[in-house]
Motif scaffolding. Structure first.
Motif, PDB file in Angstrom:
ATOM      1  N   GLN A  18       0.833  -1.202   0.000  1.00 52.66           N
ATOM      2  CA  GLN A  18       0.000   0.000   0.000  1.00 52.66           C
ATOM      3  C   GLN A  18       0.869   1.254   0.000  1.00 52.66           C
ATOM      4  O   GLN A  18       0.576   2.228  -0.695  1.00 52.66           O
ATOM      5  CB  GLN A  18      -0.946   0.015   1.206  1.00 52.66           C
ATOM      6  N   TRP A  21       2.155   1.987  -3.433  1.00 55.54           N
ATOM      7  CA  TRP A  21       1.122   2.547  -4.301  1.00 55.54           C
ATOM      8  C   TRP A  21       0.864   4.020  -3.996  1.00 55.54           C
ATOM      9  O   TRP A  21       0.772   4.845  -4.902  1.00 55.54           O
ATOM     10  CB  TRP A  21      -0.168   1.740  -4.140  1.00 55.54           C
ATOM     11  N   THR A  22       0.758   4.354  -2.721  1.00 51.43           N
ATOM     12  CA  THR A  22       0.406   5.725  -2.329  1.00 51.43           C
ATOM     13  C   THR A  22       1.615   6.645  -2.235  1.00 51.43           C
ATOM     14  O   THR A  22       1.478   7.866  -2.268  1.00 51.43           O
ATOM     15  CB  THR A  22      -0.311   5.729  -0.964  1.00 51.43           C
ATOM     16  N   SER A 108      -8.939   2.001  -5.777  1.00 52.49           N
ATOM     17  CA  SER A 108      -8.046   3.103  -6.113  1.00 52.49           C
ATOM     18  C   SER A 108      -7.528   2.859  -7.525  1.00 52.49           C
ATOM     19  O   SER A 108      -7.153   1.727  -7.860  1.00 52.49           O
ATOM     20  CB  SER A 108      -6.877   3.175  -5.118  1.00 52.49           C
ATOM     21  N   LYS A 110      -4.938   4.202 -10.772  1.00 54.67           N
ATOM     22  CA  LYS A 110      -3.773   4.999 -11.139  1.00 54.67           C
ATOM     23  C   LYS A 110      -3.202   4.442 -12.446  1.00 54.67           C
ATOM     24  O   LYS A 110      -2.936   3.243 -12.550  1.00 54.67           O
ATOM     25  CB  LYS A 110      -2.707   4.946 -10.031  1.00 54.67           C
ATOM     26  N   LEU A 117      -7.565  -0.400  -1.485  1.00 56.09           N
ATOM     27  CA  LEU A 117      -6.792   0.000  -0.321  1.00 56.09           C
ATOM     28  C   LEU A 117      -7.658  -0.068   0.926  1.00 56.09           C
ATOM     29  O   LEU A 117      -8.854   0.232   0.880  1.00 56.09           O
ATOM     30  CB  LEU A 117      -6.262   1.432  -0.491  1.00 56.09           C
TER      31      LEU A 117
END
Length: 271
Positions: A18, A21-22, A108, A110, A117
């Motif tokens: 996570q 990803w963020t 989420s 992208k 998430l």
């Protein structure tokens, strides 16, 4: 992720996956990418990754009953991928069920890719359980300092509504509430983390942390291999935590939950 999305799989990213990803926290590192996928899709996901060049390490022992499938490696990747069919081992599962995490994962997107998430309070609790129970730190009377540092950072980022959600979810299970209180006490002492409402540093949690710290520093030799069992039971069976977790606050209900605490620590057969 393209390969998984291509067959309709949107994994829940847990732990370091996570953060990757963020992008938060930037300092978080990992040696594997943990993808939580429903049991009925896990093997399909494994097969899709194998199709694009990933494969198991033949030198690693095969363990069929683990909560994740065989780790997959590829020469151009610095980390392996682990497909988790359950979020944690058989001792961790009752504290925070996989079904809940799969249900609560939020989509989420992208660059055309889709994942899910966890909300902050569940992301924190899943990681806490991984380090506290999955690594047997609870039984051994220890704490994983890397995990504690990650927890301290995440705890400091929570807003009021997220703190309320964290508190409310932990209250539902006396062992989970005890573990959270213990980690808050440890983070407050070791990393000087502020502890705002609705939390505070419980006396028994601070006392347990002082014993664990002394044990880890060598000042308190362990009398046996698993000194943490009694500490875990004592905190989880505290009247306040048991009463908060009881659906009906009665003597029988509280005693039943105390038996469940002890039962959750007993050896279990592989799944």
């Amino acid at each position: 992720m393209t390969a998984l999305n291509g067959v309709g799989i949107e994994p829940v990213l847990i732990k370091g996956a996570q953060s990757l990803w963020t992008g938060s926290p930037e300092w978080r590192y990992q040696i594997d990418l943990d993808l939580l996928i429903a049991e009925n899709e896990a093997h399909s996901a494994q097969e899709e990754l194998i199709k694009i060049g990933y494969g198991p390490d033949p030198e690693l022992p095969k363990r069929d009953h683990r909560h994740h499938l065989e780790p997959l490696f590829r020469q151009d990747m610095p980390a392996c991928i682990e497909i988790h069919r359950r979020a944690g081992n058989r001792y961790a599962e009752p504290l925070l069920p996989t079904a809940e995490l799969l249900r609560e994962g939020r989509r989420s997107e992208k660059d055309g890719l889709r994942v899910r998430l966890l909300p902050p309070h569940l992301h924190m609790l899943q990681a806490l359980i991984h380090y506290h129970v999955g690594h047997s730190a609870d039984a051994r009377g220890l704490v994983d300092l890397r995990g504690l540092y990650e927890f301290a950072w995440a705890f400091d980022q929570l807003d009021a509504s997220e703190r309320a959600a964290l508190d409310g979810r932990a209250r539902q299970n006396a062992r989970l509430a005890a573990a959270l209180d213990f980690w808050i006490a440890a983070a407050a002492d070791l990393f000087a983390v502020d502890v705002p409402e609705p939390f505070h540093v419980h006396h028994d949690a601070a006392f347990r942390w002082s014993k664990v710290f002394a044990r880890m520093s060598g000042a308190l030799p362990a009398a046996w291999k698993y000194p943490g069992y009694s500490e875990e039971i004592r905190m989880a069976c505290h009247n306040e935590r048991i009463s908060r977790a009881a659906p009906i606050d009665s003597f029988l209900s509280r005693q039943f939950l105390r038996f469940k605490v002890i039962g959750s620590l007993l050896p279990k057969r592989p799944d």
